[in-house]
Design a protein around this motif. Sequence first.
Motif, PDB file in Angstrom:
ATOM      1  N   GLU A  89       0.829  -1.202   0.000  1.00  0.00           N
ATOM      2  CA  GLU A  89       0.000   0.000   0.000  1.00  0.00           C
ATOM      3  C   GLU A  89       0.864   1.253   0.000  1.00  0.00           C
ATOM      4  N   PHE A  90       0.303   2.348  -0.508  1.00  0.00           N
ATOM      5  CA  PHE A  90       1.016   3.617  -0.548  1.00  0.00           C
ATOM      6  C   PHE A  90       0.315   4.627   0.344  1.00  0.00           C
ATOM      7  N   CYS A  91       1.121   5.258   1.211  1.00  0.00           N
ATOM      8  CA  CYS A  91       0.572   6.165   2.208  1.00  0.00           C
ATOM      9  C   CYS A  91       1.720   6.912   2.871  1.00  0.00           C
ATOM     10  N   LEU A  92       1.377   7.929   3.631  1.00  0.00           N
ATOM     11  CA  LEU A  92       2.330   8.536   4.548  1.00  0.00           C
ATOM     12  C   LEU A  92       2.090   7.940   5.922  1.00  0.00           C
ATOM     13  N   MET A  93       3.129   7.391   6.513  1.00  0.00           N
ATOM     14  CA  MET A  93       3.032   6.725   7.817  1.00  0.00           C
ATOM     15  C   MET A  93       3.331   7.753   8.905  1.00  0.00           C
ATOM     16  N   GLY A  94       2.285   8.398   9.387  1.00  0.00           N
ATOM     17  CA  GLY A  94       2.466   9.468  10.359  1.00  0.00           C
ATOM     18  C   GLY A  94       3.172   9.024  11.622  1.00  0.00           C
ATOM     19  N   MET A  95       2.873   7.839  12.103  1.00  0.00           N
ATOM     20  CA  MET A  95       3.480   7.370  13.341  1.00  0.00           C
ATOM     21  C   MET A  95       4.982   7.164  13.180  1.00  0.00           C
ATOM     22  N   GLN A  96       5.419   6.732  12.004  1.00  0.00           N
ATOM     23  CA  GLN A  96       6.846   6.541  11.764  1.00  0.00           C
ATOM     24  C   GLN A  96       7.552   7.869  11.497  1.00  0.00           C
ATOM     25  N   LEU A  97       6.859   8.781  10.832  1.00  0.00           N
ATOM     26  CA  LEU A  97       7.472  10.057  10.478  1.00  0.00           C
ATOM     27  C   LEU A  97       7.433  11.055  11.630  1.00  0.00           C
ATOM     28  N   GLY A  98       6.477  10.869  12.554  1.00  0.00           N
ATOM     29  CA  GLY A  98       6.421  11.735  13.719  1.00  0.00           C
ATOM     30  C   GLY A  98       5.364  12.820  13.672  1.00  0.00           C
ATOM     31  N   PHE A  99       4.233  12.551  12.998  1.00  0.00           N
ATOM     32  CA  PHE A  99       3.131  13.517  13.026  1.00  0.00           C
ATOM     33  C   PHE A  99       1.810  12.767  13.165  1.00  0.00           C
TER      34      PHE A  99
END
Length: 601
Positions: A303-313
Amino acid sequence: MQKNKFFIAIATALATMSLSSCMEFDDPIDTLNINQEALEDSVYHGNPAKIDFNIDITEAQFDDALAHLGTYLKQAKGGQYAMCGGKNGDYPGEHAYQRKFSLGPDNYAQYTTVPHYDFMYGTLQSSYDVSTEFNPGPNSSYLIVKNAMIPLLNHPAIDTIPEMKAIYLLMFDYATQEIADVHGALPYDDFLVNKQGAPFTYNGLEHIYRNIVAHIDLVTACLRHYDSRPDWYKTKLQTLMNENLEISKDKYIGTTGMDSWIRFANSLKLRIAMHCVKVEPQLAQQWAEEAVAGGVIDNTDQEFCLMGMQLGFGHPLNMIWISWGDARLSASFESLLMSLDHPYTKGERPFFLNNSGAIINTKTEERLEEGTRIVGLREGIHPGMGQSAATNPMLAYSVFDVDLMSRAPLYLMKLSEVDFLRAEGAIRGWNMGGSAQFFYERGIRLGYLFERTRERLHREYDGMMDEYLARAEPVPYTYHDPLGNVADEPSVTKIGVKWNEGDSPETKLEKIITQKYIASFPNSFEPWVDLRRTGYPKLFPVLNADEGDGTLKYGDIIRRAPFPDTDDASVSDIIATGLDALGGEDYQATRLWWDIDKPNF
């Protein structure tokens, strides 16, 4: 009907940076001159839509290209955040996300309703209000993506790293497909070559779609060629990808190579194919079958997404819904979920919550006590004033669980969407690599928006799935507004969930699109497309639909957003080429190229 107003396009605003509040980056670059500077900077050819992936590249050439591209790559990285509501090169934030999603498409798809009309920077009187403050919102994000990625694509040195060029062309085309389906036409060809200054020539949706599909075929061919690269190249490129590409899960799970990006490209091609099913049915089938044969997203790691928990938001919707009180669950979505007894509404940890405060009907003195039931607002209702439930009782209507939303990725392409697309193709007789029932049921089971690693939540959700998938008939349900502003409305959901091979193709389609709608929340762009092209899911009529530009009446849905209103030069472009490319007047009721008024089968 109001007199026609030629809403002004985004093109000149882009070149003049008139939307500067949405265009700033931490490391500002003069995007007006960047392309010419790049052309003078290198002996390579700069053509954003040409990828020569058969060239032999030395390690010295690779390193030299990187030396020229460092600042451009940094800018382009920020463009990925803008795909999900970021600006200034930063992670997605509340203001940009709200302008892209919450004040327009989220309401058009009837996921949410805005509960108050007064904003610090404008007003929104009802769902279809053509607000000059908010109408440019989706475009603002698109322009940031464009300004971030197009200079890189036009820099000649990127030809030395063709896989990176292919990936950024794919991401730009993804963003273009989204915004093209909002307005119906834009100066795509001029944008792609980083044209500076008016006049801009508008391209229609068919032209844009055909070019994106051609690019996808080029992108996938380029990425498949990666396997023949020498080891030093693969090592350097993998490091470059891990440092710059944020929307793939690859670096988090240790996947290397190009497989996931190939699948992302083909999944976008499958999405585009299905949009065209009424206007170009044979071409739609060809594109869809080619996409599946080439490999589409087939598990959740892809899947394609922004992983907020990994990036810090955290997810921007927490601030928008909870802290600001700028959105509430819509009555249509409430009724749909309750009619199907969806897991989002039940269990130890329901995703949608009961009313947060007492709601009193001042006409009848009926009182809905705090925490009684999930309750949404009718779409199009005139909102209240203020962002406190003490003064605006609409703020007491239902929201989601903050903790669950905070851990939800910002999806661009989910496995569930791809599965439902394949299910739809299968009921049309296309070769989708499996049965409609298989893709339909897998799409439902994996349609939740929670972070995939939250095992306890998944166990509870999965534990309700067998019962949910076996539901043959809907639960009788009537929407009741505790404020008494609208009459009671029986649910328009008359289908169950259970797959029945004996159902008509139309009923199967309604089931597929209804479940796709639930699984897509909160990303509203694709559900709004489905609502326009299929009529599903069935939702309540939007109240005060005539309060937009005057071209809609009760029972109509908004077919497109008008061009944003900016400057005289863009008005001239609209008159010269924009309306012809659109194929109609600049109205909310104008149908897009693929939005044909004909039966689904």
